[in-house]
Design a protein around this motif. Structure first.
Motif, short mmCIF file in Angstrom:
data_model
loop_
_atom_site.label_atom_id
_atom_site.label_comp_id
_atom_site.label_asym_id
_atom_site.label_seq_id
_atom_site.Cartn_x
_atom_site.Cartn_y
_atom_site.Cartn_z
N THR A 129 0.85 -1.19 0.00
CA THR A 129 0.00 0.00 0.00
C THR A 129 0.88 1.24 0.00
OG1 THR A 129 -0.11 0.15 2.41
CG2 THR A 129 -1.74 -1.26 1.32
N TYR A 130 0.25 2.38 -0.20
CA TYR A 130 1.00 3.63 -0.18
C TYR A 130 1.52 3.95 1.22
CZ TYR A 130 -0.55 4.62 -4.94
OH TYR A 130 -0.75 4.56 -6.29
N SER A 131 0.91 3.41 2.23
CA SER A 131 1.33 3.70 3.60
C SER A 131 2.47 2.81 4.09
CB SER A 131 0.14 3.59 4.57
OG SER A 131 -0.41 2.29 4.53
N TYR A 195 -15.85 29.63 -2.28
CA TYR A 195 -17.05 30.32 -1.78
C TYR A 195 -18.22 30.01 -2.70
CZ TYR A 195 -15.41 33.61 -5.37
OH TYR A 195 -14.97 34.16 -6.55
N ASP A 196 -19.42 30.46 -2.30
CA ASP A 196 -20.67 30.19 -3.03
C ASP A 196 -20.84 28.69 -3.20
OD1 ASP A 196 -21.18 32.89 -3.09
OD2 ASP A 196 -20.34 33.19 -5.10
N GLU A 197 -21.02 28.24 -4.45
CA GLU A 197 -21.25 26.82 -4.69
C GLU A 197 -20.04 25.95 -4.39
OE1 GLU A 197 -19.57 28.38 -8.58
OE2 GLU A 197 -20.88 29.10 -6.95
N CYS A 198 -18.89 26.59 -4.16
CA CYS A 198 -17.66 25.84 -3.88
C CYS A 198 -17.34 25.76 -2.38
CB CYS A 198 -16.48 26.49 -4.60
SG CYS A 198 -16.65 26.61 -6.40
N SER A 199 -18.22 26.24 -1.54
CA SER A 199 -17.92 26.29 -0.10
C SER A 199 -17.79 24.90 0.53
CB SER A 199 -19.01 27.10 0.62
OG SER A 199 -20.29 26.50 0.41
N ASP A 200 -18.40 23.87 -0.09
CA ASP A 200 -18.32 22.50 0.45
C ASP A 200 -17.24 21.67 -0.24
OD1 ASP A 200 -20.42 22.95 2.22
OD2 ASP A 200 -21.94 22.41 0.73
N LEU A 201 -16.33 22.32 -0.96
CA LEU A 201 -15.29 21.60 -1.70
C LEU A 201 -14.34 20.86 -0.76
CD1 LEU A 201 -13.65 20.97 -4.30
CD2 LEU A 201 -12.45 23.15 -3.93
N LEU A 202 -14.12 19.59 -1.03
CA LEU A 202 -13.13 18.78 -0.31
C LEU A 202 -12.22 18.13 -1.34
CD1 LEU A 202 -15.37 16.98 2.35
CD2 LEU A 202 -13.83 18.92 2.73
N ILE A 203 -10.95 18.19 -1.13
CA ILE A 203 -9.97 17.59 -2.05
C ILE A 203 -9.31 16.43 -1.32
CG2 ILE A 203 -7.88 17.95 -3.39
CD1 ILE A 203 -8.65 20.88 -3.63
N CYS A 204 -9.39 15.24 -1.88
CA CYS A 204 -8.85 14.03 -1.28
C CYS A 204 -7.57 13.63 -1.99
CB CYS A 204 -9.86 12.89 -1.35
SG CYS A 204 -11.44 13.24 -0.53
N VAL A 205 -6.57 13.27 -1.21
CA VAL A 205 -5.28 12.80 -1.77
C VAL A 205 -4.87 11.54 -1.03
CG1 VAL A 205 -4.51 15.12 -2.44
CG2 VAL A 205 -3.93 14.23 -0.18
N VAL A 206 -3.92 10.83 -1.59
CA VAL A 206 -3.43 9.59 -0.97
C VAL A 206 -2.47 9.96 0.15
CG1 VAL A 206 -2.12 7.47 -1.34
CG2 VAL A 206 -3.69 8.31 -3.13
N GLU A 207 -2.71 9.40 1.33
CA GLU A 207 -1.86 9.67 2.48
C GLU A 207 -0.44 9.19 2.22
OE1 GLU A 207 -1.70 8.84 7.32
OE2 GLU A 207 -3.22 7.91 6.06
N GLY A 208 0.53 10.03 2.54
CA GLY A 208 1.93 9.67 2.35
C GLY A 208 2.47 10.03 0.99
N SER A 209 1.61 10.50 0.10
CA SER A 209 2.06 10.89 -1.23
C SER A 209 2.60 12.31 -1.21
CB SER A 209 0.91 10.80 -2.24
OG SER A 209 -0.10 11.77 -1.94
N THR A 210 3.27 12.72 -2.30
CA THR A 210 3.78 14.08 -2.37
C THR A 210 2.63 15.09 -2.41
OG1 THR A 210 3.97 13.77 -4.77
CG2 THR A 210 5.96 13.48 -3.46
N HIS A 211 1.47 14.70 -2.90
CA HIS A 211 0.31 15.60 -2.88
C HIS A 211 -0.15 15.83 -1.45
CE1 HIS A 211 0.29 15.28 -7.16
NE2 HIS A 211 -0.12 14.02 -7.19
N HIS A 212 -0.05 14.79 -0.63
CA HIS A 212 -0.46 14.91 0.77
C HIS A 212 0.48 15.81 1.53
CE1 HIS A 212 -0.67 13.47 5.03
NE2 HIS A 212 -1.96 13.59 4.78
N VAL A 213 1.76 15.71 1.26
CA VAL A 213 2.75 16.54 1.95
C VAL A 213 2.56 17.99 1.56
CG1 VAL A 213 5.21 17.01 2.20
CG2 VAL A 213 4.39 14.65 2.12
#
Length: 213
Positions: A129-131, A195-213
């Motif tokens: 796994t990535y972890s 904001y507005d329609e984007c206020s509930d935006l959540l961005i998910c990344v893989v834990e331990g990846s360079t995107h997570h860091v």
């Protein structure tokens, strides 16, 4: 000087009398006991020290000593030598890749096996796994990890979770970061709008990846 009456003293040397101390007069009476005492100390001191050393030695002998450790299980040979002796490559792959029996990463593992051991079937897919990928590499549970990992200087010198450095292959895939999911939220992420329609935006990344860091 005092002379008796009628003494006939002619010429001669006059000597001044000096007082004599107690030890100067009695040293002979102290010399013998002192010599005897020193002789007794010279005999008793080695015997006493020998007894103390022997006593401590017996005490240490009675203590339980740990059993000798086993030979180290870590193989210090080069990875290539270990693989060729074993006869197959252990590739760290995602479980879904192993179960599917196909895919780009599995083909890469086959290619490495063909070069290193002479047959594309000379490999074993190890679920990774990535972890836990870096720990598996560090303890040599796998010979290489094929998960599309990003090559960074930190990982090459001192990867944070293991404290060890790892070798990377030449880059075989160049990609960028893209967002996917709900169309509205994808546009929110790309426009960096929260904001507005984007206020509930959540961005998910893989834990331990360079995107997570």
């Amino acid at each position: 000087l005092v002379f008796s009456k009628g003494s006939d003293v002619v010429g001669g040397e006059v000597v001044m009398a000096e007082p004599v101390g107690f030890f100067d007069r009695k040293w002979k009476s102290f010399a013998l006991p002192t010599c005897i005492l020193l002789a007794l100390l010279a005999v008793l001191l080695p015997l006493t020290l020998t007894g103390i050393i022997n006593s401590q030695g017996e005490q240490y002998k009675s203590l339980d000593t740990p059993q000798p450790s086993f030979s180290p299980t870590f193989d210090t040979r080069a990875t290539l030598e270990i693989i060729q002796t074993r006869g197959y490559v252990r590739c760290g792959l995602l479980n879904m890749t192993i179960n599917s029996g196909q895919g780009f990463h599995l083909d890469l593992c086959r290619s490495v096996a063909a070069v290193v051991v002479g047959t594309p079937d000379g490999f074993e897919g190890v679920p990774t796994t990535y972890s836990n990928r870096w720990q598996r590499l560090h303890d040599k549970t796998v010979d290489l990890v094929i998960l599309g990992d990003t090559h960074t200087i930190e990982r090459e010198v001192r990867e944070s979770s293991t404290g060890a450095g790892f070798s990377f292959s030449s880059p075989y895939n160049y990609d960028g970061m893209v967002y996917f999911g709900n169309g509205t939220f994808v546009r929110c992420a790309e426009d960096q709008k929260r904001y507005d329609e984007c206020s509930d935006l959540l961005i998910c990344v893989v834990e331990g990846s360079t995107h997570h860091v």
